[in-house]
Design a protein around this motif. Structure first.
Motif, PDB file in Angstrom:
ATOM      1  N   GLY A  45      -3.465  46.750  30.152  1.00 12.02           N
ATOM      2  CA  GLY A  45      -2.551  46.654  31.280  1.00 12.02           C
ATOM      3  C   GLY A  45      -2.860  45.541  32.258  1.00 12.02           C
ATOM      4  N   ALA A  46      -1.892  45.249  33.086  1.00 14.40           N
ATOM      5  CA  ALA A  46      -2.065  44.239  34.119  1.00 14.40           C
ATOM      6  C   ALA A  46      -3.056  44.722  35.158  1.00 14.40           C
ATOM      7  CB  ALA A  46      -0.711  43.947  34.779  1.00 14.40           C
ATOM      8  N   GLY A  47      -3.992  43.836  35.496  1.00 17.13           N
ATOM      9  CA  GLY A  47      -4.973  44.174  36.509  1.00 17.13           C
ATOM     10  C   GLY A  47      -6.011  45.153  36.030  1.00 17.13           C
ATOM     11  N   ALA A 103       4.078  37.735  27.043  1.00 21.28           N
ATOM     12  CA  ALA A 103       3.028  37.446  26.064  1.00 21.28           C
ATOM     13  C   ALA A 103       1.841  38.361  26.294  1.00 21.28           C
ATOM     14  CB  ALA A 103       2.605  35.983  26.149  1.00 21.28           C
ATOM     15  N   GLN A 104       1.009  38.467  25.289  1.00 32.54           N
ATOM     16  CA  GLN A 104      -0.173  39.323  25.381  1.00 32.54           C
ATOM     17  C   GLN A 104      -1.457  38.525  25.607  1.00 32.54           C
ATOM     18  OE1 GLN A 104       2.356  39.961  22.901  1.00 32.54           O
ATOM     19  NE2 GLN A 104       3.004  41.287  24.581  1.00 32.54           N
ATOM     20  N   GLY A 105      -1.357  37.210  25.561  1.00 31.60           N
ATOM     21  CA  GLY A 105      -2.552  36.416  25.763  1.00 31.60           C
ATOM     22  C   GLY A 105      -2.243  34.943  25.892  1.00 31.60           C
ATOM     23  N   ILE A 106      -3.308  34.167  26.071  1.00 27.33           N
ATOM     24  CA  ILE A 106      -3.190  32.711  26.174  1.00 27.33           C
ATOM     25  C   ILE A 106      -4.218  32.068  25.250  1.00 27.33           C
ATOM     26  CG2 ILE A 106      -2.245  32.684  28.518  1.00 27.33           C
ATOM     27  CD1 ILE A 106      -5.091  32.020  29.526  1.00 27.33           C
ATOM     28  N   GLY A 107      -3.888  30.853  24.824  1.00 27.17           N
ATOM     29  CA  GLY A 107      -4.795  30.062  24.006  1.00 27.17           C
ATOM     30  C   GLY A 107      -5.063  28.737  24.684  1.00 27.17           C
ATOM     31  N   PRO A 108      -5.998  28.701  25.641  1.00 25.80           N
ATOM     32  CA  PRO A 108      -6.263  27.471  26.388  1.00 25.80           C
ATOM     33  C   PRO A 108      -7.220  26.544  25.638  1.00 25.80           C
ATOM     34  CG  PRO A 108      -7.647  29.222  27.227  1.00 25.80           C
ATOM     35  CD  PRO A 108      -6.816  29.832  26.116  1.00 25.80           C
ATOM     36  N   ALA A 135      -7.552  39.818  34.422  1.00 22.80           N
ATOM     37  CA  ALA A 135      -6.985  40.613  35.515  1.00 22.80           C
ATOM     38  C   ALA A 135      -5.497  40.860  35.318  1.00 22.80           C
ATOM     39  CB  ALA A 135      -7.232  39.918  36.855  1.00 22.80           C
ATOM     40  N   GLN A 136      -4.837  39.988  34.539  1.00 21.83           N
ATOM     41  CA  GLN A 136      -3.415  40.171  34.240  1.00 21.83           C
ATOM     42  C   GLN A 136      -3.206  40.858  32.899  1.00 21.83           C
ATOM     43  OE1 GLN A 136      -1.051  39.641  36.364  1.00 21.83           O
ATOM     44  NE2 GLN A 136      -2.348  38.669  37.915  1.00 21.83           N
ATOM     45  N   GLY A 137      -4.292  41.334  32.277  1.00 26.06           N
ATOM     46  CA  GLY A 137      -4.175  42.014  30.994  1.00 26.06           C
ATOM     47  C   GLY A 137      -4.004  41.085  29.816  1.00 26.06           C
TER      48      GLY A 137
END
Length: 385
Positions: A16-18, A288-293, A319-321
């Motif tokens: 979840g978020a946070g 989205a469920q994630g990031i790929g930086p 923190a944003q899940g």
């Protein structure tokens, strides 16, 4: 040995978020990585049944075989990679094939085919002028007459041994391969699928998302629990896919100061610098469920190329899940931070284990690697700490 290395990393749960992030690797506890679905689609959260840190075979095992070939994918699977990446571009007749770029000059033997000499042309792709041969100018039958070769032979001379051994695979062929291997191994083969230059191709009438979603539905990989992750450097492509399928989704992020190409086209003024701030992360978490930086967004480098202090991106994204799968680790000196280069040969292996340890220590959830066997050993080391 690969199976033991694969099983060693612990797992992390992100809910979840946070939500708080629970790291279980050091405790030796096995849980499941999960990211909440903010899209509002039926079915709730996405559960990623993957070890953490997750080892992603970048274009298969491009450190050992020509990238995006069935040979590269098979070796990644045999080494124990938790998930294997495909990049998708279209043919002229609308088939999705696995190439890192639509420019196939460096990754195939197309220049040695006189029958295609007149296909060499100049194109502007995402604002960059390129000269070469492009998948959208070939039918699938024509592309199947070509053979893959090593993209960077000056760095990876040993990989040239395999030049000409494999053809360009279609994504449907990869799906069939993954299903066969999954049945043989009695566990699913995870795939990590990127839409390349989606705005450019949509402008040519070769939109990627709809044919991709059709294939995912045909092969049962369109659900929230499917063993597949979708990714794109264009947030708009991920938003489009979120309306078509429920498969987990990742937004890829380039370096500081860059702007996604769909933002350039639409006039959206935000850059990567905006997207990695809490407001940008919250926005991406809505679809989205994630990031790929890039790894540099996790730990920047100083003027000498050495690692500086980590940013707050891991903490802020969690923190944003959102889960984080940064890219790309390679073993050769030329690709490593200066702290971990060894000797004077840029193509010799440096201290890749030291670099992996530095990145894993930031709390990332996984990493793309050209050398999955090295990454798996590094992840096992991290789990034992």
């Amino acid at each position: 040995m690969a199976e033991r290395a694969q099983a060693a990393p612990g797992r992390r749960t992100v809910i979840g978020a946070g939500a708080a992030v629970l790291t279980t690797a050091a405790l030796g506890v096995t849980t499941t990585a999960q990211a909440a679905d903010k899209s509002g689609r039926p079915g709730g959260g996405h559960r990623l049944d993957l070890p953490v840190p997750t080892v992603i075979g970048h274009r298969g095992t491009s450190g050992y075989r020509p990238e995006h070939t069935l040979g590269s994918y098979q070796l990644a699977l045999d080494m124990g990679a938790h998930i294997i990446e495909q990049d998708l571009v279209p043919t002229r007749d609308g088939h999705l094939v696995c190439r890192h770029e639509n420019d196939i000059t460096a990754t195939t033997d197309v220049s040695a085919h006189p029958e295609f000499a007149n296909r060499r042309t100049v194109k502007t792709v995402d604002g960059v002028s390129l000269t070469g041969w492009f998948t959208e100018d070939f039918t699938l039958a024509e592309l199947k007459t070509l053979r893959a070769k090593e993209r960077i032979p000056a760095n990876r001379q040993k990989n040239t041994l395999y030049d000409g051994r494999w053809e360009i695979p279609t994504f449907e062929e990869v799906l069939r391969w993954a299903d066969r291997e999954g049945r043989r191994r009695s566990k699913p083969v995870w795939l990590y699928v990127e839409t390349k230059h989606p705005t450019y191709f949509r402008g040519l009438g070769l939109g990627l998302e709809e044919p991709l979603a059709k294939l995912l539905r045909r092969y049962g990989r369109h659900r929230a629990q499917s063993p597949l992750i979708l990714q794109s450097f264009e947030p708009g492509s991920i938003q489009r896919l979120a309306k078509l399928v429920a498969s987990p989704r990742i937004v890829l992020l380039s370096g500081t100061g860059t702007r996604p190409w769909d933002f350039e086209v639409s006039g959206d003024p935000r850059t990567t610098d905006d997207l990695v701030k809490p407001a940008g992360l919250k926005w991406m978490a809505s679809f989205a469920q994630g990031i790929g930086p890039t790894l540099d967004l996790i730990i920047p480098k100083d003027a000498s190329g050495r690692l500086a202090a980590p940013t707050t991106l891991v903490r802020d994204a969690h923190a944003q899940g959102l889960i984080l799968h940064p890219y790309t680790m390679r073993n050769e000196n030329t690709f490593l931070p200066a702290d971990f280069r060894r000797g004077t040969d840029p193509n010799a292996y440096g201290d890749a284990f030291g670099a992996f340890a530095a990145y894993f220590a930031t709390g990332i959830d996984g990493i793309f690697s050209d050398n999955p066997d090295t990454a798996l050993l590094a992840a096992a080391d991290f789990a034992r700490q």
